[in-house]
Design an enzyme around this catalytic site. Structure first.
Site, short mmCIF file in Angstrom:
data_model
loop_
_atom_site.label_atom_id
_atom_site.label_comp_id
_atom_site.label_asym_id
_atom_site.label_seq_id
_atom_site.Cartn_x
_atom_site.Cartn_y
_atom_site.Cartn_z
N PRO A 122 0.83 -1.21 0.00
CA PRO A 122 0.00 0.00 0.00
C PRO A 122 0.86 1.26 0.00
O PRO A 122 1.77 1.41 0.81
CB PRO A 122 -0.80 -0.13 1.30
N GLU A 123 0.59 2.14 -0.95
CA GLU A 123 1.30 3.41 -1.04
C GLU A 123 0.33 4.53 -0.69
O GLU A 123 -0.76 4.28 -0.19
CB GLU A 123 1.90 3.55 -2.44
#
Length: 274
Positions: free
Chosen positions: A2-3
């Protein structure tokens, strides 16, 4: 992993269910995350009223206020973490490590197959040791051409490595760095201090554009990430270079090249990006 868009998607997803609700309990099923979960969290947050939900870099903050003192749960999704909004008595699945129980009967459930994420107490706000050295937010007005120029003119590193450096600008991870550099027509290995002001201006714009579009699409779901409703993101369907090594460039039709920059796989067009 997850960014920023995925964390922002989670932040926006849980906020309407959390704000103005009390935390009635925190159920810890697995404390062995990146850092051990403090067993005192349930007692520390019991009956605390949630005032806001925010994001700093890739950290999600569930903020409470009590007698003027800041207190928050600070969550990092690590490599494979996700949050779900569910109701009480929902079945417990594998890797459901922690529940935040709310006074409205909802649960914020933390799931993390690889357990590289974290759930911590934060009493220090932005001065917390994990937050204090973070760079500017890419969607904030402080991330602009003048700022990026001031950093780049001192650096001889590849521009992709620089914009992925969280001490410079937060949350521009591998996916979105590649996409932004392709749109800006900048070669990812070009030395940062050899890029013109005009091209840096375009890069700032494309970083903001790519991240904003990704947030609107609910992020990119490549492996584990889902929204708080359990739905995948859709930005991966618009990736122009990420994961497309050897495939035709959408602009010129030549095969996209693949290399490694800062230990991360990087796809680019050798014809369109200079």
């Amino acid at each position: 992993m997850p960014e920023l868009p995925e964390v922002e998607t989670s932040c926006r997803g849980i906020a309407p269910h959390c704000i103005a609700q009390k935390i009635t309990d925190i159920v810890i099923r697995e404390k062995r995350l990146r850092w051990p979960v403090d067993p005192e969290l349930p007692a520390l947050f019991k009956n605390k009223l949630i005032s806001s939900v925010s994001r700093r870099g890739k950290y999600l903050l569930i903020n409470c206020e009590l007698s003027g003192k800041h207190q928050s749960l600070m969550i990092h999704l690590g490599m494979s973490g996700s949050l779900r909004v569910i109701t009480e008595n929902s079945p417990i699945n594998k890797h459901d490590h922690l529940d935040i129980v709310l006074s409205n009967g909802k649960l914020i459930r933390y799931n993390d197959p690889r357990r590289f994420g974290s759930v911590q107490l934060n009493l220090l706000g932005d001065t917390h040791p994990l937050l204090v050295k973070l760079g500017v937010e890419p969607l904030h007005e402080s991330f602009n051409t003048d700022y990026l120029l001031s950093i780049c003119k001192k650096r001889q590193v590849a521009i992709k490595a620089l914009i992925m450096n969280s001490h410079v600008v937060v949350g521009v991870g591998n996916i979105y760095a590649q996409e932004a550099l392709f749109r800006a027509a900048i070669h990812p290995s070009r030395q940062a201090n050899r890029i013109s002001v005009k091209r840096l201006e375009i890069l700032v714009e494309t970083i903001k554009q790519v991240l904003s579009e990704a947030i609107e699409a609910g992020g990119s779901s490549l492996k584990d990430f889902t929204s708080v409703e359990g739905k995948p993101g859709y930005f991966q369907h618009t990736h122009q270079v990420y994961g497309r090594g050897g495939e035709p460039c959408i602009n010129c039709g030549l095969p996209l090249k693949q290399t490694t920059i800062a230990q991360r796989t990087t796809v680019y067009c050798g014809n369109c990006q200079k």
